[in-house]
Motif scaffolding. Structure first.
Motif, PDB file in Angstrom:
ATOM      1  N   PHE A   7       0.818  -1.211   0.000  1.00 54.61           N
ATOM      2  CA  PHE A   7       0.000   0.000   0.000  1.00 54.61           C
ATOM      3  C   PHE A   7       0.855   1.266   0.000  1.00 54.61           C
ATOM      4  O   PHE A   7       0.523   2.254  -0.670  1.00 54.61           O
ATOM      5  CB  PHE A   7      -0.943  -0.003   1.204  1.00 54.61           C
ATOM      6  N   LEU A   8       1.937   1.248   0.741  1.00 49.76           N
ATOM      7  CA  LEU A   8       2.806   2.429   0.808  1.00 49.76           C
ATOM      8  C   LEU A   8       3.448   2.755  -0.535  1.00 49.76           C
ATOM      9  O   LEU A   8       3.742   3.926  -0.817  1.00 49.76           O
ATOM     10  CB  LEU A   8       3.896   2.215   1.860  1.00 49.76           C
ATOM     11  N   LEU A  29       8.389  -6.113  10.544  1.00 50.12           N
ATOM     12  CA  LEU A  29       7.635  -5.031   9.921  1.00 50.12           C
ATOM     13  C   LEU A  29       8.491  -3.771   9.810  1.00 50.12           C
ATOM     14  O   LEU A  29       8.558  -3.137   8.743  1.00 50.12           O
ATOM     15  CB  LEU A  29       6.368  -4.771  10.737  1.00 50.12           C
ATOM     16  N   LYS A  30       9.133  -3.416  10.893  1.00 53.34           N
ATOM     17  CA  LYS A  30       9.970  -2.211  10.880  1.00 53.34           C
ATOM     18  C   LYS A  30      11.099  -2.340   9.872  1.00 53.34           C
ATOM     19  O   LYS A  30      11.465  -1.368   9.188  1.00 53.34           O
ATOM     20  CB  LYS A  30      10.523  -1.949  12.282  1.00 53.34           C
ATOM     21  N   GLY A  35      12.519   3.388   5.595  1.00 49.88           N
ATOM     22  CA  GLY A  35      12.382   4.464   4.630  1.00 49.88           C
ATOM     23  C   GLY A  35      10.981   5.050   4.574  1.00 49.88           C
ATOM     24  O   GLY A  35      10.761   6.105   3.979  1.00 49.88           O
ATOM     25  N   PHE A  36      10.035   4.343   5.204  1.00 50.08           N
ATOM     26  CA  PHE A  36       8.646   4.816   5.204  1.00 50.08           C
ATOM     27  C   PHE A  36       8.178   5.222   6.608  1.00 50.08           C
ATOM     28  O   PHE A  36       6.982   5.381   6.843  1.00 50.08           O
ATOM     29  CB  PHE A  36       7.707   3.721   4.675  1.00 50.08           C
TER      30      PHE A  36
END
Length: 208
Positions: A7-8, A29-30, A35-36
């Protein structure tokens, strides 16, 4: 974080709110979302229908698991040595908080291992502010009536645009998949609809 990464990368203006209670999944996840960091907020708790501390089944990979109390049937037989205690926040409260910051939610993705049946009514309180829903229903072979009741509730406001058998699992004696993933879009956004009838599952397409 694979869905989050998808999605990002669709739109530079996307903002995500993520809920994950399993420590090893949080680390992954991290790492996947490096970068996001300024475009997502991570809450380190589970979403459910009771607030507080609860037992959460978790396998070595972090891929399978969920809240044991009221969760999918397979969780009841989970090895007690592979459970952790997690903080649970009410689905309605989580939605209210997000909607206090934004006018609407473009996509609401729900995969909470059995508790999805219990949060539909809370979700529909906010239906005018939700454009699309991606939801997985578990134990459909044991909860078929409840499944259809909840889908009909959703269909008062949303149209099914995709239906998918989760093919990691099996199907029932009547051919109906045990886990069903559904994507729904707000009715007002569907401008050209046709009535279609299919027998599911479609052989050789997402077949369990």
């Amino acid at each position: 974080g694979i869905s989050a990464l998808y999605f990002l990368t669709r739109n530079p203006r996307v903002k995500l709110y993520l809920f994950e209670p399993v420590p090893r999944n949080i680390d992954r996840l991290k790492n996947n979302l490096k970068g996001f960091e300024n475009r997502y907020e991570l809450q380190e708790f589970a979403i459910g229908v009771e607030e507080g501390q609860f037992d959460f089944a978790c396998d070595e990979t972090g891929r399978y698991g969920g809240l044991i109390k009221g969760g999918a049937s397979y969780l009841a037989q989970w090895d007690p040595g592979k459970t952790i205690q997690v903080e649970v926040v009410l689905a309605n409260e989580a939605l209210k908080k997000i909607l206090s910051l934004h006018e609407s939610i473009d996509i609401l993705k729900i995969d909470i291992e059995g508790d999805e049946y219990k949060i539909i009514d809370d979700l529909l309180i906010h239906c005018e502010q939700i454009s699309q829903i991606i939801i997985e229903f578990h134990d459909v072979h044991k909860k078929k009536e409840e499944f259809f009741i909840n889908v009909k509730k959703l269909q008062k406001f949303f149209t099914i645009v995709h239906l998918h058998a989760n093919n990691y699992n099996h199907y029932n004696d009547d051919g109906f998949p045990i886990n069903v993933e559904i994507t729904l879009c707000k009715i007002k956004y569907i401008t050209d609809s046709k009535i279609r009838s299919f027998n599911f599952p479609i052989k050789n397409l997402d077949y369990p």
